[in-house]
Scaffold this active site. Structure first.
Site, PDB file in Angstrom:
ATOM      1  N   GLY A   7       6.634   9.783  -8.424  1.00 19.02           N
ATOM      2  CA  GLY A   7       7.295   8.642  -8.287  1.00 19.02           C
ATOM      3  C   GLY A   7       6.814   7.822  -9.964  1.00 19.02           C
ATOM      4  N   HIS A   8       6.233   7.125  -9.803  1.00 17.16           N
ATOM      5  CA  HIS A   8       5.738   6.088 -10.641  1.00 17.16           C
ATOM      6  C   HIS A   8       4.486   6.770 -11.555  1.00 17.16           C
ATOM      7  CE1 HIS A   8       5.561   2.723 -13.632  1.00 17.16           C
ATOM      8  NE2 HIS A   8       4.457   2.381 -13.056  1.00 17.16           N
ATOM      9  N   PHE A   9       3.510   7.153 -10.461  1.00 15.23           N
ATOM     10  CA  PHE A   9       2.446   7.694 -10.110  1.00 15.23           C
ATOM     11  C   PHE A   9       2.028   9.160 -10.882  1.00 15.23           C
ATOM     12  CE2 PHE A   9       0.954   2.923 -10.512  1.00 15.23           C
ATOM     13  CZ  PHE A   9      -0.197   2.544 -12.008  1.00 15.23           C
ATOM     14  N   ASP A  53      11.462   7.607  -9.578  1.00 13.33           N
ATOM     15  CA  ASP A  53      10.592   6.429  -9.847  1.00 13.33           C
ATOM     16  C   ASP A  53      11.136   5.179  -9.431  1.00 13.33           C
ATOM     17  OD1 ASP A  53       9.257   4.090 -10.932  1.00 13.33           O
ATOM     18  OD2 ASP A  53       8.561   5.356 -12.856  1.00 13.33           O
TER      19      ASP A  53
END
Length: 289
Positions: free
Chosen positions: A264-266, A238
């Protein structure tokens, strides 16, 4: 697999959309989404948890299918977003719950945890920041510059955070296999971001973001005193809230469970099974202890 119901409630004069599934008498798990998404990010997690839990996933005001009043009709602050979420919980008769926080959902979840009207039994954080270590450069540089001094010079950098290319990047950054990330995700988010007036909503929340950081000392003191059970399931790639933000929980919560995923972020888009498995194991232990 139990069905997910899609509902609305009028809270403080605003229509709030929420997803709900699971037995009404089961422990409640509240899912709080981040920027720039909505409860759509939990579309697969809700049924994955619903066999054992009563799952509630609202859209914040200004996001998803909830109301989107203009900035001159609603003051977009994290305090006010929290007040609406608290109103929904009161409407549903919920005062005891576990909370899953992501991105913007974290400062809302933290305010609920500090509210004596509610009992938070456990926390799951997926890129839900509570420490300065979590803020990753260069993503936050433009946002902090704008929040510190909103002006014609700093606003373009803030507006770039809700551009189509950045919205797509938020989903794909850190994902080892980008083919697992559906383009429906960033396409839907961008369509909603581009509604007339939504840009002013995003800018207002950017300007208010420092209030979340101001609350970190009180929040960390709450962690130390309560020793609330916490699970961090975090994408190690992320580039918005970095993995140091996950590791930092152990400073105040020595028993925190921290799992860094190749995501990652999602992270739910690529590691749903792993995350739901960690959640089932964690809640199964801490809610019956």
């Amino acid at each position: 697999m139990l069905p997910t119901r899609h509902k609305t409630a009028t809270i403080n004069g605003q229509e709030v959309f929420y997803r709900e599934a699971g037995p009404s008498d089961a422990p409640v798990v509240l899912l709080l989404h981040g920027f720039p998404s909505s409860s759509h990010m939990f579309r697969h997690l809700v049924p994955a948890l619903a066999d054992d839990y009563h799952v509630i996933a609202p859209d914040h005001i200004g996001y998803g299918h909830s109301a989107m009043p203009k900035v001159d009709a609603f003051e977009y602050t994290f305090d006010n977003l929290t007040a609406v979420t608290a109103g929904l919980l009161n409407h549903l008769g919920v005062d005891r719950f576990s909370v899953y926080v992501h991105d913007y959902g974290a400062p809302i979840g933290w305010r609920l945890a500090l509210d004596p009207a509610f009992e938070v039994t456990a926390i799951i954080s997926q890129s839900g920041n509570a420490y300065m270590e979590g803020f990753t450069k260069p993503f936050w540089d433009d946002l902090f510059a704008y929040a510190t001094e909103p002006s014609r010079d700093t606003e373009p950098g803030a507006r770039a955070k809700f551009s189509p290319s950045t919205t797509r990047w938020q989903y794909e950054n850190g994902a080892h296999d980008k083919s697992l990330v559906s383009p429906d995700t960033w396409t839907l988010d961008q369509l909603l971001l581009e509604r007339p007036g939504n840009d002013e909503i995003q800018l207002a929340l950017f300007r208010d973001y420092p209030t979340n950081i101001d609350g970190y000392p009180e929040l960390q003191e709450y962690f130390r005193k309560s020793q609330v059970p916490l699970l961090a399931v975090w994408g190690e790639g992320d580039e918005i809230f970095g993995p140091d933000g996950a590791r930092a929980f152990s400073r105040d919560l020595p028993d925190a469970e921290v799992h860094l995923l190749p995501a990652g972020h999602f992270a739910l888009e690529t590691h749903l099974d792993a995350i739901s498995g960690y959640i089932h194991g964690f809640l199964g232990r801490v809610l019956t202890a």
